[in-house]
Design a protein around this motif. Structure first.
Motif, mmCIF file in Angstrom:
data_model
loop_
_atom_site.group_PDB
_atom_site.id
_atom_site.type_symbol
_atom_site.label_atom_id
_atom_site.label_comp_id
_atom_site.label_asym_id
_atom_site.label_seq_id
_atom_site.Cartn_x
_atom_site.Cartn_y
_atom_site.Cartn_z
ATOM 1 N N GLY A 1 15.063 6.250 -2.741
ATOM 2 C CA GLY A 1 15.251 6.678 -4.129
ATOM 3 C C GLY A 1 16.700 6.938 -4.489
ATOM 4 O O GLY A 1 17.183 6.491 -5.539
ATOM 5 N N TYR A 2 17.422 7.658 -3.628
ATOM 6 C CA TYR A 2 18.820 7.975 -3.953
ATOM 7 C C TYR A 2 19.670 6.717 -4.031
ATOM 8 O O TYR A 2 20.531 6.580 -4.908
ATOM 9 C CB TYR A 2 19.399 8.938 -2.913
ATOM 10 C CG TYR A 2 20.838 9.299 -3.188
ATOM 11 C CD1 TYR A 2 21.172 10.042 -4.322
ATOM 12 C CD2 TYR A 2 21.865 8.884 -2.341
ATOM 13 C CE1 TYR A 2 22.492 10.370 -4.600
ATOM 14 C CE2 TYR A 2 23.186 9.206 -2.613
ATOM 15 C CZ TYR A 2 23.497 9.951 -3.748
ATOM 16 O OH TYR A 2 24.810 10.265 -4.029
ATOM 17 N N SER A 3 19.418 5.771 -3.145
ATOM 18 C CA SER A 3 20.193 4.526 -3.158
ATOM 19 C C SER A 3 19.942 3.734 -4.436
ATOM 20 O O SER A 3 20.872 3.179 -5.025
ATOM 21 C CB SER A 3 19.828 3.677 -1.935
ATOM 22 O OG SER A 3 20.734 2.608 -1.785
ATOM 23 N N LEU A 4 18.690 3.686 -4.888
ATOM 24 C CA LEU A 4 18.389 2.984 -6.134
ATOM 25 C C LEU A 4 19.024 3.665 -7.341
ATOM 26 O O LEU A 4 19.483 3.002 -8.272
ATOM 27 C CB LEU A 4 16.876 2.898 -6.334
ATOM 28 C CG LEU A 4 16.091 2.001 -5.370
ATOM 29 C CD1 LEU A 4 14.588 2.125 -5.642
ATOM 30 C CD2 LEU A 4 16.536 0.544 -5.500
ATOM 31 N N GLN B 1 24.108 -2.694 -9.602
ATOM 32 C CA GLN B 1 23.657 -4.070 -9.702
ATOM 33 C C GLN B 1 23.373 -4.387 -11.169
ATOM 34 O O GLN B 1 22.294 -4.119 -11.689
ATOM 35 C CB GLN B 1 22.393 -4.289 -8.865
ATOM 36 C CG GLN B 1 22.581 -4.052 -7.370
ATOM 37 C CD GLN B 1 23.560 -5.023 -6.748
ATOM 38 O OE1 GLN B 1 23.401 -6.247 -6.852
ATOM 39 N NE2 GLN B 1 24.600 -4.489 -6.110
ATOM 40 N N GLY B 2 24.372 -4.877 -11.875
ATOM 41 C CA GLY B 2 24.207 -5.304 -13.256
ATOM 42 C C GLY B 2 23.984 -4.201 -14.260
ATOM 43 O O GLY B 2 23.467 -4.450 -15.354
ATOM 44 N N GLY B 3 24.367 -2.972 -13.928
ATOM 45 C CA GLY B 3 24.189 -1.858 -14.856
ATOM 46 C C GLY B 3 22.771 -1.337 -14.930
ATOM 47 O O GLY B 3 22.480 -0.428 -15.717
ATOM 48 N N VAL B 4 21.869 -1.883 -14.095
ATOM 49 C CA VAL B 4 20.444 -1.566 -14.200
ATOM 50 C C VAL B 4 19.929 -0.732 -13.042
ATOM 51 O O VAL B 4 19.104 0.160 -13.219
ATOM 52 C CB VAL B 4 19.623 -2.873 -14.292
ATOM 53 C CG1 VAL B 4 18.129 -2.581 -14.330
ATOM 54 C CG2 VAL B 4 20.034 -3.662 -15.525
ATOM 55 N N ILE B 5 20.406 -0.968 -11.845
ATOM 56 C CA ILE B 5 19.867 -0.304 -10.663
ATOM 57 C C ILE B 5 20.932 -0.296 -9.577
ATOM 58 O O ILE B 5 21.854 -1.122 -9.578
ATOM 59 C CB ILE B 5 18.593 -1.048 -10.168
ATOM 60 C CG1 ILE B 5 17.781 -0.176 -9.181
ATOM 61 C CG2 ILE B 5 18.951 -2.386 -9.557
ATOM 62 C CD1 ILE B 5 17.089 0.981 -9.824
ATOM 63 N N PRO C 1 15.616 3.927 -11.782
ATOM 64 C CA PRO C 1 16.438 3.089 -12.663
ATOM 65 C C PRO C 1 17.045 3.855 -13.831
ATOM 66 O O PRO C 1 18.218 3.652 -14.183
ATOM 67 C CB PRO C 1 15.453 2.015 -13.148
ATOM 68 C CG PRO C 1 14.377 1.983 -12.126
ATOM 69 C CD PRO C 1 14.247 3.398 -11.654
ATOM 70 N N LEU C 2 16.257 4.730 -14.454
ATOM 71 C CA LEU C 2 16.768 5.467 -15.604
ATOM 72 C C LEU C 2 17.915 6.397 -15.209
ATOM 73 O O LEU C 2 18.911 6.531 -15.943
ATOM 74 C CB LEU C 2 15.634 6.271 -16.248
ATOM 75 C CG LEU C 2 15.889 6.883 -17.628
ATOM 76 C CD1 LEU C 2 16.365 5.831 -18.613
ATOM 77 C CD2 LEU C 2 14.623 7.556 -18.144
ATOM 78 N N ALA C 3 17.803 7.024 -14.036
ATOM 79 C CA ALA C 3 18.897 7.861 -13.545
ATOM 80 C C ALA C 3 20.155 7.028 -13.339
ATOM 81 O O ALA C 3 21.276 7.479 -13.625
ATOM 82 C CB ALA C 3 18.494 8.545 -12.237
ATOM 83 N N HIS C 4 19.988 5.801 -12.857
ATOM 84 C CA HIS C 4 21.150 4.934 -12.673
ATOM 85 C C HIS C 4 21.754 4.533 -14.021
ATOM 86 O O HIS C 4 22.985 4.493 -14.164
ATOM 87 C CB HIS C 4 20.764 3.678 -11.886
ATOM 88 C CG HIS C 4 21.936 2.821 -11.533
ATOM 89 N ND1 HIS C 4 22.764 3.095 -10.457
ATOM 90 C CD2 HIS C 4 22.461 1.714 -12.120
ATOM 91 C CE1 HIS C 4 23.724 2.193 -10.399
ATOM 92 N NE2 HIS C 4 23.567 1.340 -11.398
ATOM 93 N N ASP D 1 28.779 2.686 -13.536
ATOM 94 C CA ASP D 1 28.550 1.395 -14.190
ATOM 95 C C ASP D 1 27.124 1.209 -14.696
ATOM 96 O O ASP D 1 26.738 0.102 -15.080
ATOM 97 C CB ASP D 1 28.920 0.220 -13.266
ATOM 98 C CG ASP D 1 30.424 0.082 -13.105
ATOM 99 O OD1 ASP D 1 31.148 0.411 -14.066
ATOM 100 O OD2 ASP D 1 30.875 -0.338 -12.027
ATOM 101 N N GLY D 2 26.330 2.277 -14.747
ATOM 102 C CA GLY D 2 25.042 2.197 -15.431
ATOM 103 C C GLY D 2 25.263 1.873 -16.897
ATOM 104 O O GLY D 2 26.234 2.336 -17.506
#
Length: 460
Positions: A83-86, A92-96, A166-169, A175-176
């Motif tokens: 979870g923390y890594s994601l 990765q592209g502002g998404v994850i 994903p939302l946290a990222h 770069d989110g």
């Protein structure tokens, strides 16, 4: 001779000067963040557990508390493994985030320049872990008293992985896309409250109403438990918001003050609103109001001063009260413990209010809002709110449908009548013995309050 002394002093100081220029751990900041992480943990267990546990009917007390307890364990492991890594790993592209920090690989005792310049990377990870835990726990208030435990476990794990991370990222990760857009969310208005509230509403709609909803009394069985839970939430929220400054600083002090101010203002406005409408101020209203204020100030807590905090809290109390007492009744959905009405609506108001009241005088690293000459910030906040609503709603619906292919989502009618404590866990929260004699409890509705009648049946 004086020149030799001066040269000696320079030589002795040189290593220290070089070391001071590098990233280093500040022990005060580290202690503050570790304590803040512990305070946020307290918000879930026992805070949410007791707050929700007191509001359900007696026969569902343990099942409700168990959901918060199990989430604490489940998401703690999920966060460490992937979870923390994601959520915070390399973008990765502002998404994850990617999986380079899988199993906390590379997340150690040294600071991380992107997230934790003065505290160990592990301390930052632990602090964020508690946010992931409580967000999943908040959703349970919407489907309380009717989701089967195996489905709940599968849903929680998938939801945290495919919605929260994903939302946290998006919002907090380097770069989110929301972060790059300029969206302001100091401690989780979109990430925590909108996501949990909207997801809870979707879950309530997919599962359907509880048996007897609208025709049978479904009053809280133990309001003292609920008030105790609300008090623990208020207490822990100082770690939630002030800790998000990530340092023991003036900004943390400001966040602490506005957090308390908004909670108090919302408790007052909720109580007075129901007092005017129904003629009596209720304890449940006061507890619900303070939580609404805490929710609303969360995204703004690092960007606004005390007077805006009063306004945010006063509006939150009234808006959330109307959402749970008027809107829910008219639309007929069964948001059991008003997770959507408080967190979904309160989080939405708070995120938009951040775009109104944000001030660089409070946080020089932030931006000004509409009332300080920057109307564009309100538009950015609106986009972030809309994106959070749509993402949480669509993904939650999909996840529930997928889980439903493998597990029965809802308790059967017989299981619901008996209560989830017995049917899902084989336990009862309260002994049916008082002084050695069985008791029966009969609940009747008198106005907007319940009356509990206890009769002893000696010899039965």
């Amino acid at each position: 001779m004086n020149g030799l002394y001066l040269l000696l002093l320079v030589l002795l100081a040189a290593p220290g000067l070089a070391w001071a220029g590098e990233a280093q751990i500040d022990t005060g900041d580290t202690a503050f963040i570790l304590i803040s992480a512990a305070l946020v943990m307290l918000m879930t267990l026992p805070g949410v557990a007791l707050f929700y546990g007191g509001m359900v009917r007696r026969k569902n007390t343990l099942s409700t508390i168990m959901q918060s307890l199990f989430i604490m364990a489940l998401i703690s492991v999920q966060w460490v493994l992937w979870g923390y890594s994601l959520a915070f790993g390399p973008d990765q592209g502002g998404v994850i985030g990617d999986l380079s920090w899988l199993g906390l690989n590379g997340v150690g005792q040294e600071p991380n320049a992107d997230y934790s310049a003065t505290i160990p990377h592990l301390a930052f990870m632990a602090f964020q872990m508690m946010f992931a835990v409580i967000t999943a726990a908040l959703i349970t208030g919407s489907f309380a008293e009717r989701m089967r435990f195996p489905a709940f476990v599968a849903f929680t794990l998938l939801w945290s992985t495919f919605v929260y991370d994903p939302l946290a990222h998006w919002v907090w990760g380097v770069d989110g896309w929301m972060r790059n857009l300029g969206a302001l969310d100091f401690a989780g208005g979109t990430v925590v409250h909108i996501s949990s509230g909207v997801s809870g509403l979707i879950a309530a709609l997919v599962l359907g109403r509880r048996k007897g909803y609208g025709s049978e009394p479904m009053v809280p069985h133990n309001l003292p438990l609920t008030v105790l839970g609300a008090a623990l939430l208020w207490f822990g929220w100082f770690g939630f918001n002030a800790g998000s400054a990530l340092s023991a600083s003036g900004l943390a002090a400001s966040a602490f003050v506005v957090t308390n101010t908004a909670a108090a203002a919302a408790a007052l406005s909720w109580v007075f609103a129901e007092w005017i409408r129904h003629g009596k101020p209720t304890v449940l209203g006061g507890a619900s109001g303070l939580v609404a204020g805490l929710v609303a100030i969360t995204p703004a807590s690092g960007f606004v001063g005390p007077i805006p905090a009063v306004i945010i809290g006063l509006v939150a109390g009234v808006v959330c009260y109307l959402a749970v007492s008027v809107v829910k009744t008219r639309l007929g959905y069964d948001d059991s413990l008003d997770a959507f009405g408080v967190h979904g609506i309160g989080g939405t108001w708070g995120a938009l209010a951040t775009g109104l009241f944000a001030s660089r005088a409070v946080n020089p690293a932030g931006v000004d809002g509409l009332l300080f000459g920057n109307p564009h910030q309100l538009w950015i906040q609106f986009i972030s709110v809309l994106a959070s609503w749509l993402f949480a709603a669509v993904m939650t619906f999909v996840i529930l449908k997928v889980v439903g292919l493998f597990f029965k989502l809802r308790a059967s009618e017989d299981e619901e009548v008996q209560g989830l404590d017995i049917t899902q866990h084989g336990e009862d929260a309260y002994s049916d013995m008082v002084l050695g004699a069985p008791v029966s409890r009969i609940q009747s509705l008198s106005g907007s309050h319940s009356t509990v009648v206890t009769t002893r049946e000696a010899g039965v």
